[in-house]
Design a protein around this motif. Sequence first.
Motif, mmCIF file in Angstrom:
data_model
loop_
_atom_site.group_PDB
_atom_site.id
_atom_site.type_symbol
_atom_site.label_atom_id
_atom_site.label_comp_id
_atom_site.label_asym_id
_atom_site.label_seq_id
_atom_site.Cartn_x
_atom_site.Cartn_y
_atom_site.Cartn_z
ATOM 1 N N ASP A 188 0.853 -1.177 0.000
ATOM 2 C CA ASP A 188 0.000 0.000 0.000
ATOM 3 C C ASP A 188 0.896 1.236 0.000
ATOM 4 N N ARG A 189 0.776 2.039 -1.026
ATOM 5 C CA ARG A 189 1.630 3.221 -1.127
ATOM 6 C C ARG A 189 1.443 4.165 0.055
ATOM 7 N N ASP A 190 0.241 4.109 0.682
ATOM 8 C CA ASP A 190 -0.013 5.003 1.817
ATOM 9 C C ASP A 190 0.945 4.742 2.973
ATOM 10 N N ASP A 191 1.365 3.470 3.146
ATOM 11 C CA ASP A 191 2.343 3.170 4.199
ATOM 12 C C ASP A 191 3.619 3.977 3.982
ATOM 13 N N MET A 192 4.069 4.028 2.733
ATOM 14 C CA MET A 192 5.289 4.752 2.401
ATOM 15 C C MET A 192 5.084 6.253 2.500
ATOM 16 N N LEU A 193 3.893 6.722 2.053
ATOM 17 C CA LEU A 193 3.631 8.158 2.087
ATOM 18 C C LEU A 193 3.608 8.700 3.511
ATOM 19 N N ILE A 194 3.029 7.909 4.432
ATOM 20 C CA ILE A 194 2.978 8.358 5.830
ATOM 21 C C ILE A 194 4.384 8.607 6.356
ATOM 22 N N GLY A 195 5.284 7.630 6.153
ATOM 23 C CA GLY A 195 6.668 7.793 6.608
ATOM 24 C C GLY A 195 7.359 8.962 5.935
ATOM 25 N N LEU A 196 7.092 9.110 4.629
ATOM 26 C CA LEU A 196 7.693 10.211 3.872
ATOM 27 C C LEU A 196 7.264 11.566 4.430
ATOM 28 N N TYR A 197 5.951 11.712 4.685
ATOM 29 C CA TYR A 197 5.441 12.993 5.191
ATOM 30 C C TYR A 197 5.923 13.281 6.611
ATOM 31 N N ILE A 198 6.040 12.233 7.433
ATOM 32 C CA ILE A 198 6.545 12.438 8.799
ATOM 33 C C ILE A 198 7.986 12.943 8.755
ATOM 34 N N ASN A 199 8.791 12.334 7.887
ATOM 35 C CA ASN A 199 10.202 12.748 7.772
ATOM 36 C C ASN A 199 10.355 14.173 7.250
ATOM 37 N N GLN A 200 9.317 14.658 6.550
ATOM 38 C CA GLN A 200 9.364 16.026 6.038
ATOM 39 C C GLN A 200 8.611 16.996 6.954
ATOM 40 N N LYS A 202 5.573 17.055 7.466
ATOM 41 C CA LYS A 202 4.245 17.367 6.923
ATOM 42 C C LYS A 202 3.231 16.533 7.705
ATOM 43 N N LEU A 203 3.099 16.880 8.976
ATOM 44 C CA LEU A 203 2.346 16.035 9.901
ATOM 45 C C LEU A 203 0.855 15.989 9.602
ATOM 46 N N ASP A 204 0.292 17.099 9.135
ATOM 47 C CA ASP A 204 -1.141 17.102 8.823
ATOM 48 C C ASP A 204 -1.453 16.129 7.691
ATOM 49 N N LYS A 205 -0.588 16.107 6.669
ATOM 50 C CA LYS A 205 -0.779 15.169 5.562
ATOM 51 C C LYS A 205 -0.628 13.730 6.042
ATOM 52 N N ALA A 206 0.365 13.515 6.917
ATOM 53 C CA ALA A 206 0.590 12.165 7.452
ATOM 54 C C ALA A 206 -0.621 11.698 8.255
ATOM 55 N N LYS A 207 -1.155 12.568 9.100
ATOM 56 C CA LYS A 207 -2.300 12.199 9.937
ATOM 57 C C LYS A 207 -3.545 11.924 9.102
ATOM 58 N N GLU A 208 -3.743 12.704 8.045
ATOM 59 C CA GLU A 208 -4.921 12.528 7.196
ATOM 60 C C GLU A 208 -4.932 11.135 6.567
#
Length: 353
Positions: A188-200, A202-208
């Motif tokens: 699931d690409r969302d698993d990768m996106l969450i980690g990516l956004y946290i590292n940047q 971009k917490l609101d995007k990660a939480k969404e």
Amino acid sequence: MELYIGEVINKLRKEKGITQEKLANALGVSVAAVSKWENKSTYPDITMLPLIARFFNTTIDKLLNYEMEISNDKVMELVRECATLFEKDTVENAISRCEKYLREYQNNLFLKFRMGSLYMMSIGSANSEKEAKKILKKAISLLEESSNSEEQEISETSKFILSSLYTMDNQFDKAEEVLLTLPKVNTDRDDMLIGLYINQDKLDKAKEILKTLTYKRVSNIINCLDNYVVISNKEKDNIKAKSILDIKDNIIKAFDLEDIYGASSCIMRLGIYTKEKDIEKTIQYVKKIVESSNKEYDLKNHLLFDELELFKGVHSKEYMLSNIKKIITEDTYDFVKEDQRYIDVLDRLDNMI
């Protein structure tokens, strides 16, 4: 067959930004005639069709088969209207209204998808097995069409629903066939996106993404446990079924989702306790299912799923409660029908509907 040429003329006229008077003068008819066409009081004479088509720079065929555009919001408005008819009118009238809109917007696959889903959810309105079968067949037909949509979400969701409907109709080969056309996703690409956004940061995007993904996976676990219960029931292993339901209830409680999944858990337990003729447990869960069904779920202040938007369906709460009553007054409940506690619960349910 009902013609919509008046609506087509009205739409084309407004698109060109001309008045009824200007159109009437161009066609050599009265303004009143154009007005009657547009409000569906009368149809244009067949000899007028070439003139009307030429005026709007189209063909007669296209004039008669013009695809009226409709927004997704308007589709949902029509579906809610039809859902109300299933609740408060006859099934025959509800189906008639659905088919009217399906004829009017015959090429709109989103409408077919939503109407097919409505038919599926309204099978409980049927007054006989024959009528239920009729609704089921209509749902299958519409979803078979919407499964060909170029929009992936509509196509794949149609196929998921179709697999259930085919199963209900004992078309097991078709159910398997349609499921095997769906892609099997191992990552699931969302698993990768969450980690990516946290590292940047971009917490609101990660939480969404995280709240949606978490809810989906919790729901999947609950659905898997339901299937384990069904298998245990088929194997006549009630002890195992109850143990699995205990796990399910603990998960529902841990994620604070009782208002959403509590009723389904009660129904599964009642399926076991009514077979065992367990009066106390049956009364207990009949009470619980009524309490659960009367709650309004709201994730606004939820620890994990705050403000997550869930699809609430098109049927009213009263309709859902009526279906609950149908379930808990089936013949399998005859062994408690004289129990005053059971009678009191039904009275309470009647007051809620």
